[in-house]
Design a protein around this motif. Structure first.
Motif, short mmCIF file in Angstrom:
data_model
loop_
_atom_site.label_atom_id
_atom_site.label_comp_id
_atom_site.label_asym_id
_atom_site.label_seq_id
_atom_site.Cartn_x
_atom_site.Cartn_y
_atom_site.Cartn_z
N PHE A 82 -0.34 -2.63 9.64
CA PHE A 82 0.88 -3.42 9.80
C PHE A 82 0.68 -4.82 9.23
N ARG A 83 -0.52 -5.34 9.39
CA ARG A 83 -0.81 -6.66 8.81
C ARG A 83 -0.72 -6.63 7.29
N TYR A 84 -1.11 -5.52 6.68
CA TYR A 84 -0.96 -5.38 5.23
C TYR A 84 0.51 -5.52 4.84
N THR A 85 1.40 -4.95 5.63
CA THR A 85 2.82 -5.04 5.30
C THR A 85 3.30 -6.48 5.35
N ARG A 86 2.78 -7.26 6.29
CA ARG A 86 3.16 -8.67 6.40
C ARG A 86 2.59 -9.49 5.23
N LYS A 102 -5.77 -15.38 -2.72
CA LYS A 102 -6.47 -14.16 -3.13
C LYS A 102 -7.75 -13.96 -2.33
N PRO A 103 -8.56 -15.00 -2.08
CA PRO A 103 -9.75 -14.79 -1.25
C PRO A 103 -9.42 -14.35 0.19
N ASP A 104 -8.35 -14.89 0.75
CA ASP A 104 -7.95 -14.46 2.10
C ASP A 104 -7.51 -13.00 2.11
N THR A 105 -6.73 -12.62 1.11
CA THR A 105 -6.27 -11.24 1.01
C THR A 105 -7.45 -10.30 0.80
N THR A 106 -8.39 -10.68 -0.03
CA THR A 106 -9.58 -9.88 -0.26
C THR A 106 -10.40 -9.73 1.01
N LYS A 107 -10.53 -10.81 1.77
CA LYS A 107 -11.28 -10.77 3.02
C LYS A 107 -10.63 -9.81 4.03
N ILE A 108 -9.32 -9.85 4.10
CA ILE A 108 -8.59 -8.96 5.01
C ILE A 108 -8.76 -7.50 4.59
N LEU A 109 -8.69 -7.24 3.30
CA LEU A 109 -8.86 -5.87 2.81
C LEU A 109 -10.29 -5.37 3.05
N ARG A 110 -11.26 -6.25 2.88
CA ARG A 110 -12.65 -5.85 3.14
C ARG A 110 -12.87 -5.53 4.61
N LEU A 111 -12.25 -6.30 5.48
CA LEU A 111 -12.37 -6.00 6.91
C LEU A 111 -11.72 -4.65 7.23
N GLY A 112 -10.61 -4.34 6.56
CA GLY A 112 -9.99 -3.03 6.73
C GLY A 112 -10.90 -1.90 6.28
N ILE A 113 -11.65 -2.12 5.22
CA ILE A 113 -12.61 -1.12 4.74
C ILE A 113 -13.73 -0.94 5.76
N ILE A 114 -14.24 -2.04 6.30
CA ILE A 114 -15.32 -1.98 7.29
C ILE A 114 -14.85 -1.25 8.54
N VAL A 115 -13.66 -1.56 9.00
CA VAL A 115 -13.11 -0.88 10.19
C VAL A 115 -12.99 0.62 9.93
N LEU A 180 -9.53 0.47 0.06
CA LEU A 180 -10.29 0.39 -1.19
C LEU A 180 -9.36 0.32 -2.40
N TRP A 181 -8.30 1.10 -2.37
CA TRP A 181 -7.36 1.10 -3.48
C TRP A 181 -6.65 -0.26 -3.59
N LEU A 182 -6.26 -0.81 -2.44
CA LEU A 182 -5.60 -2.12 -2.45
C LEU A 182 -6.56 -3.21 -2.93
N LEU A 183 -7.82 -3.12 -2.52
CA LEU A 183 -8.80 -4.11 -2.97
C LEU A 183 -8.95 -4.06 -4.48
N GLU A 184 -8.95 -2.87 -5.03
CA GLU A 184 -9.03 -2.72 -6.49
C GLU A 184 -7.80 -3.33 -7.16
N ARG A 185 -6.62 -3.09 -6.60
CA ARG A 185 -5.39 -3.65 -7.16
C ARG A 185 -5.40 -5.19 -7.11
N VAL A 186 -5.87 -5.73 -6.00
CA VAL A 186 -5.92 -7.19 -5.87
C VAL A 186 -6.90 -7.79 -6.87
N HIS A 187 -8.04 -7.12 -7.07
CA HIS A 187 -9.02 -7.62 -8.05
C HIS A 187 -8.47 -7.54 -9.48
N GLN A 188 -7.64 -6.55 -9.77
CA GLN A 188 -7.04 -6.45 -11.09
C GLN A 188 -5.96 -7.50 -11.31
N HIS A 189 -5.39 -7.99 -10.23
CA HIS A 189 -4.28 -8.96 -10.32
C HIS A 189 -4.79 -10.29 -10.73
#
Length: 189
Positions: A82-86, A102-115, A180-189
């Motif tokens: 749900f946080r991703y949607t926000r 971008k660093p904050d978004t990447t950090k949030i996505l990485r935490l999602g991967i770890i979870v 993982l897919w979102l992290l890849e998309r953010v890195h490409q952006h």
């Protein structure tokens, strides 16, 4: 008129990545929720079946414990989806000051991967202990065992614990792949 000019000033890449994050968050949330409901119901069937059994199996208790831990982590993962949607909605906002960095978004996505990976690990522990119990019961069965010793047979309750663990693995897998897919998309952006 002013909103249209602000919409034009928003880079299409930012709008696109925001839309991708938002939609992926919703799809992942509903997918994980549906799979998680199956896991919860299977675990509830197993727990209610255990109340009617006189002799408890310790191996299944461990599988149930890890399944419950996986479900608790799945609840956190649903919140994270749900946080991703926000985050996606914030990136689509016309005011650049409200955009997460971008660093904050990447950090949030990485935490999602770890979870997701920790959730997979917990439910794998439960599934492996449950499968070990099921394998031990199936090997120890002899012809006519149901008549002579009913506690050595594989009961439906035992299978429900395995189903709860395996669907928990599937739910966490969906969340991990999406992150993982979102992290890849953010890195490409």
């Amino acid at each position: 008129m002013q909103i249209e000019s602000e919409a034009r000033s928003l880079p299409p890449e930012t709008r696109g990545i925001g839309n991708t994050i938002r939609l992926t968050g919703w799809i992942t949330l509903w997918s994980q929720l549906a799979i998680g409901v199956v896991s919860v119901f299977a675990l509830l069937f197993a727990l209610t079946g255990r109340r009617f059994v006189q002799q408890q199996n310790v191996g299944l208790s461990i599988g149930i414990f890890w399944a419950v831990c996986g479900i608790v982590l799945l609840l956190f993962s649903l919140y994270w989806d749900f946080r991703y949607t926000r985050i996606g909605k914030a990136l689509e906002n016309h005011n650049p000051a409200l955009h997460p960095s971008k660093p904050d978004t990447t950090k949030i996505l990485r935490l999602g991967i770890i979870v997701g990976l920790v959730g997979i690990l917990l439910t794998l522990l439960g599934a492996s202990s449950t499968m070990f119990v099921l394998m031990a019961k199936s090997i120890s069965q002899t012809p006519g065992v149901a008549i002579s010793d009913p506690y050595r047979i594989i009961r439906p309750m035992d299978v429900f614990v395995a189903v709860a663990d395996i669907t928990g693995i599937a739910a966490h897998f969906v969340g991990t792949v999406a992150s993982l897919w979102l992290l890849e998309r953010v890195h490409q952006h």
